[in-house]
Design a protein around this motif. Structure first.
Motif, PDB file in Angstrom:
ATOM      1  N   CYS A  10      11.886  22.233   9.887  1.00 15.75           N
ATOM      2  CA  CYS A  10      12.367  21.368   9.307  1.00 15.75           C
ATOM      3  C   CYS A  10      11.693  20.420   8.443  1.00 15.75           C
ATOM      4  O   CYS A  10      11.842  20.031   7.369  1.00 15.75           O
ATOM      5  CB  CYS A  10      13.590  20.374  10.311  1.00 15.75           C
ATOM      6  SG  CYS A  10      14.639  21.522  11.010  1.00 15.75           S
TER       7      CYS A  10
ATOM      8  N   VAL B  96      13.334  20.961   0.444  1.00 14.58           N
ATOM      9  CA  VAL B  96      14.945  20.526  -0.011  1.00 14.58           C
ATOM     10  C   VAL B  96      14.905  19.248  -0.649  1.00 14.58           C
ATOM     11  O   VAL B  96      15.689  19.303  -1.700  1.00 14.58           O
ATOM     12  CB  VAL B  96      15.563  20.441   1.203  1.00 14.58           C
ATOM     13  CG1 VAL B  96      17.084  19.753   1.275  1.00 14.58           C
ATOM     14  CG2 VAL B  96      15.932  21.989   1.766  1.00 14.58           C
TER      15      VAL B  96
ATOM     16  N   SER C 138      21.876  22.396   1.252  1.00 10.06           N
ATOM     17  CA  SER C 138      21.609  22.650   2.562  1.00 10.06           C
ATOM     18  C   SER C 138      22.596  22.205   3.605  1.00 10.06           C
ATOM     19  O   SER C 138      22.777  22.790   4.141  1.00 10.06           O
ATOM     20  CB  SER C 138      20.135  21.941   3.094  1.00 10.06           C
ATOM     21  OG  SER C 138      20.338  20.533   2.852  1.00 10.06           O
TER      22      SER C 138
ATOM     23  N   THR D 104      24.363  24.811   5.899  1.00  6.49           N
ATOM     24  CA  THR D 104      24.705  24.491   7.513  1.00  6.49           C
ATOM     25  C   THR D 104      26.126  24.674   7.943  1.00  6.49           C
ATOM     26  O   THR D 104      26.325  25.148   9.300  1.00  6.49           O
ATOM     27  CB  THR D 104      24.240  22.887   7.688  1.00  6.49           C
ATOM     28  OG1 THR D 104      22.711  22.838   7.244  1.00  6.49           O
ATOM     29  CG2 THR D 104      24.268  22.457   9.085  1.00  6.49           C
TER      30      THR D 104
ATOM     31  N   ALA E  56      23.702  30.813   1.117  1.00 10.90           N
ATOM     32  CA  ALA E  56      22.672  30.510   0.277  1.00 10.90           C
ATOM     33  C   ALA E  56      22.423  31.309  -0.902  1.00 10.90           C
ATOM     34  O   ALA E  56      22.295  30.646  -1.977  1.00 10.90           O
ATOM     35  CB  ALA E  56      21.254  30.504   1.118  1.00 10.90           C
TER      36      ALA E  56
ATOM     37  N   SER F 155      15.348  29.944  -0.474  1.00  9.53           N
ATOM     38  CA  SER F 155      16.761  29.630   0.178  1.00  9.53           C
ATOM     39  C   SER F 155      17.359  30.333   1.258  1.00  9.53           C
ATOM     40  O   SER F 155      17.813  30.058   2.362  1.00  9.53           O
ATOM     41  CB  SER F 155      18.101  30.054  -0.787  1.00  9.53           C
ATOM     42  OG  SER F 155      17.700  29.217  -2.310  1.00  9.53           O
TER      43      SER F 155
ATOM     44  N   ILE G  19      15.281  28.763   3.950  1.00 11.81           N
ATOM     45  CA  ILE G  19      16.025  27.464   4.358  1.00 11.81           C
ATOM     46  C   ILE G  19      17.351  27.816   5.334  1.00 11.81           C
ATOM     47  O   ILE G  19      17.688  27.141   6.355  1.00 11.81           O
ATOM     48  CB  ILE G  19      16.517  26.719   3.377  1.00 11.81           C
ATOM     49  CG1 ILE G  19      15.328  26.170   2.399  1.00 11.81           C
ATOM     50  CG2 ILE G  19      17.632  25.639   3.660  1.00 11.81           C
ATOM     51  CD1 ILE G  19      15.589  25.515   1.212  1.00 11.81           C
TER      52      ILE G  19
ATOM     53  N   ILE H 151      17.571  26.624   9.206  1.00 10.32           N
ATOM     54  CA  ILE H 151      18.811  25.734   9.397  1.00 10.32           C
ATOM     55  C   ILE H 151      19.342  26.429  10.937  1.00 10.32           C
ATOM     56  O   ILE H 151      19.660  25.883  11.763  1.00 10.32           O
ATOM     57  CB  ILE H 151      19.812  25.921   8.329  1.00 10.32           C
ATOM     58  CG1 ILE H 151      19.288  24.831   7.252  1.00 10.32           C
ATOM     59  CG2 ILE H 151      21.172  25.311   8.990  1.00 10.32           C
ATOM     60  CD1 ILE H 151      20.148  24.857   6.277  1.00 10.32           C
TER      61      ILE H 151
ATOM     62  N   LEU I 225      16.707  17.316   7.927  1.00 10.53           N
ATOM     63  CA  LEU I 225      16.044  18.036   7.090  1.00 10.53           C
ATOM     64  C   LEU I 225      15.785  16.988   5.744  1.00 10.53           C
ATOM     65  O   LEU I 225      15.033  17.211   4.689  1.00 10.53           O
ATOM     66  CB  LEU I 225      16.799  18.955   6.245  1.00 10.53           C
ATOM     67  CG  LEU I 225      16.884  20.402   7.065  1.00 10.53           C
ATOM     68  CD1 LEU I 225      18.343  21.290   6.407  1.00 10.53           C
ATOM     69  CD2 LEU I 225      15.640  21.046   6.933  1.00 10.53           C
TER      70      LEU I 225
END
Length: 270
Positions: A24, A31, A40, A44, A73, A178, A181, A185, A201
């Motif tokens: 993170c 991010v 993000s 999530t 994403a 992406s 991430i 997540i 994040l």
């Protein structure tokens, strides 16, 4: 807390929290620099659809959540790039769709989903050896990406047009980041849960950005701050009997307010 180290689940929790801090801390720096905070957040919450599907179908919820997160994403990125939807509209669409599908699947799942609260609010004490293995792999890949691709990520995050002039395939880098991430997540949900993950994040990075604009310093500092907050959160969870995820975020908020106060005081003195 020393006594708690005698328990295997608590040692797993400490290792899991440190690995999550690495993932993170590094991905969150990108991010924040790329101004993808709400992207993000959308990823999530969209992953909740995968969690609900996993519970309904009886498969590993993190596996189905990873699929939902990655597709969300790429969907947000694709919709915004092709002009099908504005980015904020695409985020809202995938955010709402994920939450709606997750709620529907949970309602259709027979019996009571006892593990649902752990996904929503986090429970690092439930981290398994499989979780640690996946987090370790993600942490190593993330570290390697930021070490060997530092300039590429830096140029893409702060000035995509300049990156293109340097021969960087910006669209490919953005897509890979992406996906990273989204996976980061999902693997971090165990620590603070869907409802609070966006703070992990962004808050460490925001604290570091108060004192430095160097991307490398923000990367390292964010990891350290996230790790400190995670360890304090575990200690609070063990001694006070409160959810570790919520305590971790409270620690980060307090650190942010303290950093803001120090910054203001230093500025006033100068």
């Amino acid at each position: 807390m020393i006594e708690a180290l005698e328990y295997g689940f608590f040692r797993n929790a400490i290792l899991g929290s440190l690995l999550t801090a690495i993932v993170c801390g590094l991905l969150g720096s990108y991010v924040v620099a790329r101004r993808m905070v709400f992207v993000s957040g959308g990823i999530t919450h969209a992953s909740f659809g995968g969690i609900g599907m996993g519970l309904y179908l009886g498969i590993n919820p993190l596996l189905s959540a990873a699929g939902f997160a990655v597709l969300s994403a790429l969907g947000v990125q694709g919709a915004a790039r092709t002009g099908l939807l504005r980015e904020d509209s695409a985020i809202a669409a995938f955010w709402s769709l994920g939450m709606a599908l997750g709620t529907l699947f949970v309602a259709l799942t027979p019996g009571y989903s006892t593990g649902l609260s752990a996904f929503l609010f986090g429970n690092i004490l439930l981290v398994s050896h499989t979780d640690l293995f996946l987090l370790s792999g993600m942490a190593l890949l993330t570290i390697a990406a930021f070490i060997f691709g530092f300039r590429t990520i830096l140029y893409t995050a702060f000035d995509p047009d300049f990156a293109r002039t340097r021969g960087v395939r910006v669209q490919l880098v953005e897509m890979l980041m992406s996906v990273a991430i989204a996976l980061g997540i999902v693997l971090s949900i165990r620590l603070v849960g869907i409802m609070l993950l966006m703070s992990l994040l962004t808050l460490p990075q925001s604290i570091m950005n108060l004192f430095t604009s160097r991307f490398s310093a923000i990367l390292v500092g964010s990891v350290v701050l996230a790790a400190v907050a995670a360890l304090i959160g575990l200690w609070g969870s063990y001694t006070l009997g409160i959810p570790s995820g919520a305590f971790i975020i409270l620690v980060l908020v307090c650190l942010f307010l303290l950093a803001k106060t120090i910054k203001h005081f230093v500025h006033a003195q100068s």
